[in-house]
Design a protein around this motif. Structure first.
Motif, PDB file in Angstrom:
ATOM      1  N   LYS A 184     -23.904   0.217  -5.598  1.00  0.00           N
ATOM      2  CA  LYS A 184     -23.673   1.656  -5.591  1.00  0.00           C
ATOM      3  C   LYS A 184     -22.326   1.976  -4.953  1.00  0.00           C
ATOM      4  CE  LYS A 184     -25.623   6.020  -4.103  1.00  0.00           C
ATOM      5  NZ  LYS A 184     -26.662   6.685  -3.332  1.00  0.00           N
ATOM      6  N   PRO A 185     -21.450   2.683  -5.682  1.00  0.00           N
ATOM      7  CA  PRO A 185     -20.166   3.075  -5.090  1.00  0.00           C
ATOM      8  C   PRO A 185     -20.366   4.139  -4.017  1.00  0.00           C
ATOM      9  CG  PRO A 185     -20.345   3.908  -7.333  1.00  0.00           C
ATOM     10  CD  PRO A 185     -21.562   3.080  -7.073  1.00  0.00           C
ATOM     11  N   LEU A 186     -19.554   4.063  -2.959  1.00  0.00           N
ATOM     12  CA  LEU A 186     -19.635   5.025  -1.864  1.00  0.00           C
ATOM     13  C   LEU A 186     -18.444   5.977  -1.849  1.00  0.00           C
ATOM     14  CD1 LEU A 186     -20.782   2.619   0.993  1.00  0.00           C
ATOM     15  CD2 LEU A 186     -22.183   4.210  -0.325  1.00  0.00           C
ATOM     16  N   SER A 187     -17.467   5.736  -2.695  1.00  0.00           N
ATOM     17  CA  SER A 187     -16.285   6.593  -2.721  1.00  0.00           C
ATOM     18  C   SER A 187     -15.743   6.682  -4.143  1.00  0.00           C
ATOM     19  CB  SER A 187     -15.199   6.031  -1.796  1.00  0.00           C
ATOM     20  OG  SER A 187     -14.649   4.848  -2.352  1.00  0.00           O
ATOM     21  N   ALA A 188     -14.849   7.606  -4.326  1.00  0.00           N
ATOM     22  CA  ALA A 188     -14.122   7.695  -5.593  1.00  0.00           C
ATOM     23  C   ALA A 188     -13.018   6.642  -5.569  1.00  0.00           C
ATOM     24  CB  ALA A 188     -13.523   9.086  -5.746  1.00  0.00           C
ATOM     25  N   PRO A 189     -12.532   6.200  -6.719  1.00  0.00           N
ATOM     26  CA  PRO A 189     -11.408   5.260  -6.740  1.00  0.00           C
ATOM     27  C   PRO A 189     -10.179   5.840  -6.044  1.00  0.00           C
ATOM     28  CG  PRO A 189     -12.443   5.373  -8.892  1.00  0.00           C
ATOM     29  CD  PRO A 189     -13.034   6.490  -8.071  1.00  0.00           C
ATOM     30  N   LYS A 190      -9.516   4.992  -5.243  1.00  0.00           N
ATOM     31  CA  LYS A 190      -8.318   5.392  -4.510  1.00  0.00           C
ATOM     32  C   LYS A 190      -7.187   4.432  -4.854  1.00  0.00           C
ATOM     33  CE  LYS A 190     -11.203   6.976  -0.764  1.00  0.00           C
ATOM     34  NZ  LYS A 190     -11.670   6.744   0.574  1.00  0.00           N
ATOM     35  N   PRO A 191      -5.941   4.895  -4.829  1.00  0.00           N
ATOM     36  CA  PRO A 191      -4.813   4.005  -5.144  1.00  0.00           C
ATOM     37  C   PRO A 191      -4.779   2.792  -4.208  1.00  0.00           C
ATOM     38  CG  PRO A 191      -4.091   6.286  -5.023  1.00  0.00           C
ATOM     39  CD  PRO A 191      -5.504   6.248  -4.537  1.00  0.00           C
ATOM     40  N   LEU A 192      -4.556   1.628  -4.777  1.00  0.00           N
ATOM     41  CA  LEU A 192      -4.491   0.388  -4.010  1.00  0.00           C
ATOM     42  C   LEU A 192      -3.074   0.194  -3.495  1.00  0.00           C
ATOM     43  CD1 LEU A 192      -5.890  -2.253  -3.109  1.00  0.00           C
ATOM     44  CD2 LEU A 192      -5.186  -3.238  -5.290  1.00  0.00           C
ATOM     45  N   ASP A 193      -2.949  -0.103  -2.200  1.00  0.00           N
ATOM     46  CA  ASP A 193      -1.636  -0.370  -1.624  1.00  0.00           C
ATOM     47  C   ASP A 193      -1.573  -1.811  -1.126  1.00  0.00           C
ATOM     48  OD1 ASP A 193      -2.784  -0.504   1.034  1.00  0.00           O
ATOM     49  OD2 ASP A 193      -2.767   1.674   1.052  1.00  0.00           O
ATOM     50  N   GLN A 194      -0.397  -2.280  -0.794  1.00  0.00           N
ATOM     51  CA  GLN A 194      -0.210  -3.664  -0.349  1.00  0.00           C
ATOM     52  C   GLN A 194      -1.007  -3.969   0.918  1.00  0.00           C
ATOM     53  OE1 GLN A 194       1.164  -6.285  -1.711  1.00  0.00           O
ATOM     54  NE2 GLN A 194       1.990  -5.241  -3.477  1.00  0.00           N
ATOM     55  N   TRP A 195      -1.132  -3.026   1.832  1.00  0.00           N
ATOM     56  CA  TRP A 195      -1.856  -3.264   3.083  1.00  0.00           C
ATOM     57  C   TRP A 195      -3.345  -3.497   2.816  1.00  0.00           C
ATOM     58  CZ3 TRP A 195      -0.755  -5.003   7.581  1.00  0.00           C
ATOM     59  CH2 TRP A 195      -1.643  -4.860   8.635  1.00  0.00           C
TER      60      TRP A 195
END
Length: 57
Positions: free
Chosen positions: A38-49
């Motif tokens: 089950k996802p807990l969040s909406a998709p967020k931009p992936l960064d290098q960190w």
């Protein structure tokens, strides 16, 4: 992690279980319950960190 992004399920020290994938031609991550069902969040931009701190499940 070094190198280019790779889709899959990963463990992040502060975000927990995350899924990394491409959406609309951009890399994103989404937080999931520990079961991975089950996802807990909406998709967020992936960064290098976020990528660097993740370990493949």
């Amino acid at each position: 992690m070094d190198g280019p992004f790779k889709d899959g399920m990963y463990t992040h020290p502060s975000l927990g279980l995350i899924k990394i994938f491409i959406k609309n031609e951009s890399w994103v991550y989404q937080c999931y319950k520990s079961s991975g069902l089950k996802p807990l969040s909406a998709p967020k931009p992936l960064d290098q960190w976020t990528w660097a701190m993740s370990e493949e499940e």
